[in-house]
Design a protein around this motif. Structure first.
Motif, PDB file in Angstrom:
ATOM      1  N   LYS A 158      -1.171   9.023  12.080  1.00  0.00           N
ATOM      2  CA  LYS A 158      -2.213   8.102  12.538  1.00  0.00           C
ATOM      3  C   LYS A 158      -3.428   8.184  11.609  1.00  0.00           C
ATOM      4  N   ILE A 159      -3.760   9.407  11.204  1.00  0.00           N
ATOM      5  CA  ILE A 159      -4.895   9.582  10.286  1.00  0.00           C
ATOM      6  C   ILE A 159      -4.596   8.926   8.943  1.00  0.00           C
ATOM      7  N   SER A 160      -3.380   9.133   8.433  1.00  0.00           N
ATOM      8  CA  SER A 160      -3.018   8.590   7.126  1.00  0.00           C
ATOM      9  C   SER A 160      -2.982   7.066   7.135  1.00  0.00           C
ATOM     10  N   ILE A 161      -2.317   6.498   8.134  1.00  0.00           N
ATOM     11  CA  ILE A 161      -2.252   5.036   8.234  1.00  0.00           C
ATOM     12  C   ILE A 161      -3.643   4.473   8.506  1.00  0.00           C
ATOM     13  N   GLY A 162      -4.422   5.205   9.300  1.00  0.00           N
ATOM     14  CA  GLY A 162      -5.785   4.765   9.587  1.00  0.00           C
ATOM     15  C   GLY A 162      -6.637   4.668   8.338  1.00  0.00           C
ATOM     16  N   SER A 209       8.983  16.756   0.501  1.00  0.00           N
ATOM     17  CA  SER A 209       8.898  16.066  -0.786  1.00  0.00           C
ATOM     18  C   SER A 209      10.041  15.081  -0.963  1.00  0.00           C
ATOM     19  N   GLN A 210      11.231  15.414  -0.430  1.00  0.00           N
ATOM     20  CA  GLN A 210      12.356  14.493  -0.591  1.00  0.00           C
ATOM     21  C   GLN A 210      12.141  13.186   0.178  1.00  0.00           C
ATOM     22  N   VAL A 211      11.424  13.269   1.313  1.00  0.00           N
ATOM     23  CA  VAL A 211      11.104  12.053   2.065  1.00  0.00           C
ATOM     24  C   VAL A 211      10.114  11.192   1.268  1.00  0.00           C
ATOM     25  N   ILE A 212       9.153  11.840   0.648  1.00  0.00           N
ATOM     26  CA  ILE A 212       8.192  11.098  -0.185  1.00  0.00           C
ATOM     27  C   ILE A 212       8.912  10.400  -1.329  1.00  0.00           C
ATOM     28  N   GLU A 213       9.849  11.125  -1.959  1.00  0.00           N
ATOM     29  CA  GLU A 213      10.624  10.533  -3.056  1.00  0.00           C
ATOM     30  C   GLU A 213      11.454   9.351  -2.569  1.00  0.00           C
ATOM     31  N   GLN A 214      12.003   9.482  -1.380  1.00  0.00           N
ATOM     32  CA  GLN A 214      12.785   8.382  -0.804  1.00  0.00           C
ATOM     33  C   GLN A 214      11.895   7.155  -0.562  1.00  0.00           C
ATOM     34  N   ILE A 215      10.707   7.384  -0.052  1.00  0.00           N
ATOM     35  CA  ILE A 215       9.781   6.262   0.186  1.00  0.00           C
ATOM     36  C   ILE A 215       9.430   5.579  -1.123  1.00  0.00           C
ATOM     37  N   GLN A 216       9.202   6.378  -2.164  1.00  0.00           N
ATOM     38  CA  GLN A 216       8.844   5.814  -3.467  1.00  0.00           C
ATOM     39  C   GLN A 216       9.972   4.965  -4.047  1.00  0.00           C
ATOM     40  N   ALA A 217      11.213   5.409  -3.879  1.00  0.00           N
ATOM     41  CA  ALA A 217      12.355   4.745  -4.528  1.00  0.00           C
ATOM     42  C   ALA A 217      13.003   3.670  -3.655  1.00  0.00           C
ATOM     43  N   ALA A 218      12.678   3.626  -2.382  1.00  0.00           N
ATOM     44  CA  ALA A 218      13.369   2.742  -1.438  1.00  0.00           C
ATOM     45  C   ALA A 218      12.976   1.279  -1.616  1.00  0.00           C
ATOM     46  N   THR A 219      13.825   0.400  -1.104  1.00  0.00           N
ATOM     47  CA  THR A 219      13.455  -1.006  -0.997  1.00  0.00           C
ATOM     48  C   THR A 219      12.332  -1.126   0.028  1.00  0.00           C
ATOM     49  N   GLN A 220      11.729  -2.308   0.094  1.00  0.00           N
ATOM     50  CA  GLN A 220      10.633  -2.507   1.044  1.00  0.00           C
ATOM     51  C   GLN A 220      11.095  -2.241   2.472  1.00  0.00           C
ATOM     52  N   TYR A 265       0.814  -1.217   0.000  1.00  0.00           N
ATOM     53  CA  TYR A 265       0.000   0.000   0.000  1.00  0.00           C
ATOM     54  C   TYR A 265       0.849   1.270   0.000  1.00  0.00           C
ATOM     55  N   ARG A 266       2.011   1.182  -0.605  1.00  0.00           N
ATOM     56  CA  ARG A 266       2.921   2.323  -0.579  1.00  0.00           C
ATOM     57  C   ARG A 266       2.302   3.535  -1.270  1.00  0.00           C
ATOM     58  N   GLU A 267       1.802   3.352  -2.469  1.00  0.00           N
ATOM     59  CA  GLU A 267       1.227   4.477  -3.213  1.00  0.00           C
ATOM     60  C   GLU A 267      -0.026   5.006  -2.528  1.00  0.00           C
ATOM     61  N   GLU A 268      -0.824   4.086  -1.950  1.00  0.00           N
ATOM     62  CA  GLU A 268      -2.023   4.524  -1.235  1.00  0.00           C
ATOM     63  C   GLU A 268      -1.660   5.419  -0.061  1.00  0.00           C
ATOM     64  N   LEU A 269      -0.617   5.042   0.677  1.00  0.00           N
ATOM     65  CA  LEU A 269      -0.202   5.872   1.803  1.00  0.00           C
ATOM     66  C   LEU A 269       0.343   7.208   1.324  1.00  0.00           C
ATOM     67  N   LEU A 324       8.398   8.446  10.375  1.00  0.00           N
ATOM     68  CA  LEU A 324       7.368   9.486  10.307  1.00  0.00           C
ATOM     69  C   LEU A 324       6.318   9.270  11.394  1.00  0.00           C
ATOM     70  N   PHE A 325       5.939   7.998  11.623  1.00  0.00           N
ATOM     71  CA  PHE A 325       4.940   7.690  12.646  1.00  0.00           C
ATOM     72  C   PHE A 325       5.440   8.096  14.041  1.00  0.00           C
ATOM     73  N   LEU A 326       6.729   7.919  14.294  1.00  0.00           N
ATOM     74  CA  LEU A 326       7.294   8.224  15.615  1.00  0.00           C
ATOM     75  C   LEU A 326       7.656   9.697  15.772  1.00  0.00           C
ATOM     76  N   ASP A 327       7.681  10.432  14.705  1.00  0.00           N
ATOM     77  CA  ASP A 327       8.026  11.855  14.753  1.00  0.00           C
ATOM     78  C   ASP A 327       6.914  12.610  15.491  1.00  0.00           C
ATOM     79  N   ASP A 328       7.269  13.276  16.574  1.00  0.00           N
ATOM     80  CA  ASP A 328       6.267  13.975  17.378  1.00  0.00           C
ATOM     81  C   ASP A 328       5.451  14.964  16.558  1.00  0.00           C
TER      82      ASP A 328
END
Length: 320
Positions: free
Chosen positions: A175-179, A143-154, A129-133, A164-168
């Motif tokens: 939580k909303i996005s993963i939810g 944007s660079q973090v999004i690009e990293q997620i898109q290009a990264a290994t699983q 569900y990478r693209e969905e997230l 990102l989830f642990l980032d205060d």
């Protein structure tokens, strides 16, 4: 794979009366009656075994087998359910937003305290569900973090999502996005109607006549010569089920049946000539199924089965 077993015990001389047994293979001649008005014969008709591979989940875009869907659900569900429950109310996941949110809140709490759970959830998202997230990530994610997620290994993508989830600063929005991703899965855990082609039972005309010859017509009182369909249903699945089977082309509706982990009786339904002839000639058993409860800790595998046993009961004499 489904397995249908037709038991034509009448052909083998194994019909039984309440007061004695008869060997029908030795009966000859016309206009012969076996038994009398007090007789009763019970005849197994069909056994159906429903396996996990035949339960296909409902989805807007694809079909998946039930094992795959519920193994994934085990990742989305918190290890300890709210209130200490040992089951999930599957229907409420679809119909009660507060209940669904309580499940998600428990999941997010566990993801904060359990690295294993956090890795399981984030790895599932990275794999399926990478693209969905990405489409629902908070606006504040660089944007660079999004690009990293898109290009990264699983594995790398899962780690980035976990960070990102642990980032205060991002936690509440993550939580909303993963939810949103989890909600789509948790609200699509039902199965399609199961349909069986019962086929022609292959009875000879003599046997059919023997069963049908002296049935009392509708409205006859008291009823003496009648035919009834009944049976049992039991499940090895870690579910409670609501099943509403009916035989196409007949007036026979066997449900609704509330199937738990016990053998559940299918109450008798009286059959008339038109209905039983449809069954003899071959019909379809259609079974709408709703999963009402899921017990995650009981386990689900391809050895789980549902068994349905249908029998006939004939009251009064059998007439040749």
């Amino acid at each position: 794979m489904k397995r249908l077993f037709f038991f034509l015990l009448l052909l083998m001389g194994a019909a039984a009366c309440i007061d004695e047994s008869y060997d029908l293979t030795k009966v000859e001649g016309d206009d012969v009656a076996i038994g009398d008005n007090s007789s009763e014969f019970r005849m197994p008709l069909v056994n159906i075994t429903l396996t996990a591979e035949e339960l296909i989940t409902q989805s807007d875009d694809s079909d998946s087998d039930i094992i795959e869907i519920y193994q994934e659900a085990d990742i989305w569900l918190p290890t300890e359910l709210p209130g200490g429950a040992d089951f999930v109310e599957v229907i409420l996941l679809q119909e009660d937003s507060a209940y669904l949110q309580s499940i998600l809140d428990a999941l997010f709490e566990e993801m904060l305290t359990s690295e294993q759970k956090r890795v399981e959830v984030c790895s599932l998202i990275a794999r399926k569900y990478r693209e969905e997230l990405i489409s629902v990530l908070p606006a504040g994610v660089p944007s660079q973090v999004i690009e990293q997620i898109q290009a990264a290994t699983q594995e790398e993508a899962a780690a980035l999502i976990g960070d990102l989830f642990l980032d205060d600063a991002m936690h509440a929005d993550m939580k909303i996005s993963i939810g949103q991703v989890a909600e789509y899965h948790l609200t699509n855990m039902q199965v399609k109607d199961v349909i069986y082609d019962l086929g022609d039972l292959g009875l000879s005309s003599d046997i059919e006549d023997m069963i049908l010859n002296n049935l009392d017509p509708k409205g006859t009182e008291p009823v003496v010569n009648a035919l009834y369909l009944y049976g049992t249903i039991d499940s090895e699945f870690p579910f409670y089920l609501l099943v509403d089977p009916h035989l196409d082309g007949t007036q026979i509706d066997l449900g609704p049946l509330r199937v738990t982990h016990e053998v559940y009786p299918i109450e008798e339904k009286r059959l008339y000539a038109d209905d039983i002839l449809v069954i003899f000639d071959g019909t379809t058993l259609t079974m709408p199924i709703r999963i009402t409860r899921y017990y995650p800790k009981q386990g689900l595998d391809d050895q789980s089965e549902v068994h349905i046993h249908l029998l006939l009961r004939k009251t009064g004499a059998l007439k040749f």
